[in-house]
Design an enzyme around this catalytic site. Structure first.
Site, PDB file in Angstrom:
ATOM      1  N   CYS A 152     -10.848   8.866  -1.495  1.00  0.00           N
ATOM      2  CA  CYS A 152      -9.798   8.551  -0.777  1.00  0.00           C
ATOM      3  C   CYS A 152      -8.609   9.750  -0.793  1.00  0.00           C
ATOM      4  O   CYS A 152      -8.435  10.182  -2.109  1.00  0.00           O
ATOM      5  CB  CYS A 152      -9.275   7.397  -1.033  1.00  0.00           C
ATOM      6  N   SER A 247      -8.037  -2.941   6.207  1.00  0.00           N
ATOM      7  CA  SER A 247      -6.747  -2.941   5.162  1.00  0.00           C
ATOM      8  C   SER A 247      -6.282  -1.407   5.091  1.00  0.00           C
ATOM      9  O   SER A 247      -7.166  -0.431   5.057  1.00  0.00           O
ATOM     10  CB  SER A 247      -7.387  -3.313   3.795  1.00  0.00           C
ATOM     11  N   CYS A 392     -11.183  -5.130  -6.348  1.00  0.00           N
ATOM     12  CA  CYS A 392     -10.425  -4.007  -5.645  1.00  0.00           C
ATOM     13  C   CYS A 392      -9.818  -3.158  -6.743  1.00  0.00           C
ATOM     14  O   CYS A 392      -9.394  -3.382  -7.746  1.00  0.00           O
ATOM     15  CB  CYS A 392      -9.234  -4.953  -5.210  1.00  0.00           C
TER      16      CYS A 392
HETATM   17  N1  SAH Z   1      -7.053   2.040   1.517  1.00  0.00           N
HETATM   18  C1  SAH Z   1      -7.032   0.869   1.955  1.00  0.00           C
HETATM   19  C2  SAH Z   1      -8.194   0.117   1.647  1.00  0.00           C
HETATM   20  C3  SAH Z   1      -8.944   0.080   0.181  1.00  0.00           C
HETATM   21  S1  SAH Z   1      -8.198  -0.791  -1.027  1.00  0.00           S
HETATM   22  C4  SAH Z   1      -5.704   0.009   1.710  1.00  0.00           C
HETATM   23  O1  SAH Z   1      -5.048   0.580   0.668  1.00  0.00           O
HETATM   24  O2  SAH Z   1      -5.238  -0.882   1.996  1.00  0.00           O
HETATM   25  C5  SAH Z   1      -8.139  -2.256  -0.933  1.00  0.00           C
HETATM   26  C6  SAH Z   1      -6.888  -3.098  -1.738  1.00  0.00           C
HETATM   27  O3  SAH Z   1      -7.131  -2.965  -3.224  1.00  0.00           O
HETATM   28  C7  SAH Z   1      -5.726  -2.485  -1.259  1.00  0.00           C
HETATM   29  O4  SAH Z   1      -4.699  -3.656  -1.111  1.00  0.00           O
HETATM   30  C8  SAH Z   1      -5.269  -1.751  -2.478  1.00  0.00           C
HETATM   31  O5  SAH Z   1      -3.808  -1.400  -2.655  1.00  0.00           O
HETATM   32  C9  SAH Z   1      -5.747  -2.811  -3.440  1.00  0.00           C
HETATM   33  N2  SAH Z   1      -5.905  -2.188  -4.854  1.00  0.00           N
HETATM   34  C10 SAH Z   1      -6.409  -0.927  -5.238  1.00  0.00           C
HETATM   35  N3  SAH Z   1      -6.312  -0.713  -6.516  1.00  0.00           N
HETATM   36  C11 SAH Z   1      -6.051  -1.946  -7.016  1.00  0.00           C
HETATM   37  C12 SAH Z   1      -6.265  -2.403  -8.306  1.00  0.00           C
HETATM   38  N4  SAH Z   1      -6.187  -1.754  -9.525  1.00  0.00           N
HETATM   39  N5  SAH Z   1      -5.952  -3.741  -8.692  1.00  0.00           N
HETATM   40  C13 SAH Z   1      -5.798  -4.573  -7.490  1.00  0.00           C
HETATM   41  N6  SAH Z   1      -5.900  -4.360  -6.130  1.00  0.00           N
HETATM   42  C14 SAH Z   1      -6.007  -2.697  -6.072  1.00  0.00           C
END
Ligand code: SAH
Length: 399
Positions: A152, A247, A392
């Site tokens: 990403c 998302s 996530c």
């Molecule tokens: N790039 C997109 C989709 C992938 S991440 C986006 O950012 O929405 C999917 C979700 O997981 C996003 O809301 C992101 O912020 C969240 N996320 C990323 N790292 C995380 C973490 N360490 N703990 C909890 N959520 C996280």
């Protein structure tokens, strides 16, 4: 407006925690919007429209109606194995399958949780790039969290994928094939947690683009993949658009474009902070589109589609979990109307080596309470798959 300085609570910031933002040549936060050029994955049935499929089959010197037969094998029976396709003449069958259903995802590894109701797949793409998907059984639905890019380019400091940089965009068929492979595993009874005596065939009902990658940075392929997911079988997977969640970190022009596509997918905005001061650091893309612009685009998405949007908010201890931030968030959402949005806080899943931790349960409860008191529907998102680094933000595809 709430005063930041008057709050007597601890304020941890990415910079004070040792995070330093990489900058581009112009001194702006480094973001990779374009995909590095790599060898393209082989063209696959799922990359093509119905008309293009027929065309391609004719190019191979075969009658056009074979396209529908092949599509039925792939999108209805989830198979790419010529041995299963006994309705196709044996002569030329292998070539036909090789030409239209080339292998895209090689399973490298599979991790399951104890009860087996969550599986994380690690896939290798044709060029060695690695991506992951996570299959989860919930009461009444089966959700697959899919990747849209290998790596990403959005560089969010708390996200394992974001820290790895962008390898490349995935093709439409590579995106779709994650679902076909999951459906194949389901048909083979490989996902645990099924109710005893349950015999109905199972398939993925819900998709979340919350695996690796920023879907709106790979816009054309993601939108085409969604169209293939919702096209009726055997042209596509026959899924409901409502069960698909896209998302994003908040690429505002792409959000506007998505709203105009006339596909009623569920839209989720990864906000994580209601104030630019913090969001500038937490979500580097905020240097391009600010909180208010992202929220306006989210509201416009609701106006265009009638679909209630989600605000994602990873609660990070002493970073973004302050009561005043919940109130500021509620204020900004309510300023744009009622009934158009709900908030999905999730306790941070600390990534390996992460310096930040999840909010304390009391802080989380207070954050939710303030939103709910302000009339904003709010539900904590689950952190399924944590113990297999499948939650996530943990998808880093380390092999
Ligand atoms: N790039 C997109 C989709 C992938 S991440 C986006 O950012 O929405 C999917 C979700 O997981 C996003 O809301 C992101 O912020 C969240 N996320 C990323 N790292 C995380 C973490 N360490 N703990 C909890 N959520 C996280």
């Amino acid at each position: 407006m709430t005063e930041i300085t008057s709050t007597p609570v601890r304020q941890v910031r990415p910079a004070t925690e040792g995070w330093s933002q990489k900058l581009d040549a112009e001194g702006r936060p480094l973001l990779q919007f374009g995909s590095p050029k790599r060898g393209k994955p082989p063209v696959h049935l799922a990359d093509l429209t119905a008309a293009e499929r027929v065309e391609r089959i004719k190019e191979l010197g075969l009658p056009g109606f074979r396209a529908k037969q092949l599509a039925t094998h792939y999108f209805t029976h989830y198979t790419s194995d010529p041995a299963d396709m006994t309705d196709l003449p044996a002569a030329g069958r292998e070539e036909l399958v090789a030409g239209l259903l080339p292998p895209l995802l090689t399973e490298v590894r599979r991790l399951e949780t104890d009860r087996g109701d969550t599986i994380k797949f690690l896939w290798r793409l044709h060029d060695g790039a690695l991506v992951e998907s996570v299959l989860m059984r919930y009461p009444g639905r089966i959700t697959l969290c899919i990747s849209s890019q290998a790596g990403c380019g959005m560089n969010c400091p708390f996200c394992a994928t974001g820290q790895a940089g962008l390898t490349r965009n995935m093709s439409t068929a590579e995106i779709v094939d994650q679902i076909v492979r999951a459906n194949r595993a389901l048909a083979a009874g490989e996902l645990g947690g099924k109710k005893r005596g349950e015999t109905t065939p199972e398939r993925v009902s819900n998709i979340v683009f919350m695996g690796m990658g920023e879907p709106l940075a790979n816009y054309a392929r993601v939108v085409q993949a969604v169209r293939t997911m919702i096209a009726p079988q055997p042209e596509g997977l026959g899924m409901s658009a409502r069960g698909i969640t896209v998302s994003t970190v908040g690429l505002v022009p792409a959000i506007k474009k998505l709203a105009a596509e006339d596909i009623p997918v569920t839209f989720a905005l990864s906000l994580h902070a209601p104030d630019d001061q913090l969001r500038d650091e937490l979500i580097p893309v905020n240097s391009r589109w600010k909180v208010d612009e992202a929220l306006d685009a989210a509201r416009a998405y609701f106006d265009a589609t009638g679909r209630r949007v989600s605000i994602e908010y990873a609660l990070i201890k002493d970073m973004n979990d302050h009561g005043w931030r919940a109130e500021l968030l509620a204020e900004k959402l309510n300023a744009r109307g009622r009934g158009w949005v709900h908030v999905n806080p999730i306790p941070l899943n600390p990534t390996p080596g992460s310096i930040w931790t999840a909010s304390e349960p009391a802080a989380q409860a207070e954050f939710v309470r303030r939103l709910v008191d302000a009339g904003v529907p709010t539900t904590i998102r689950d952190t399924r798959g944590k113990e297999i680094d499948g939650a996530c933000g943990q998808l880093a595809a380390a092999d």
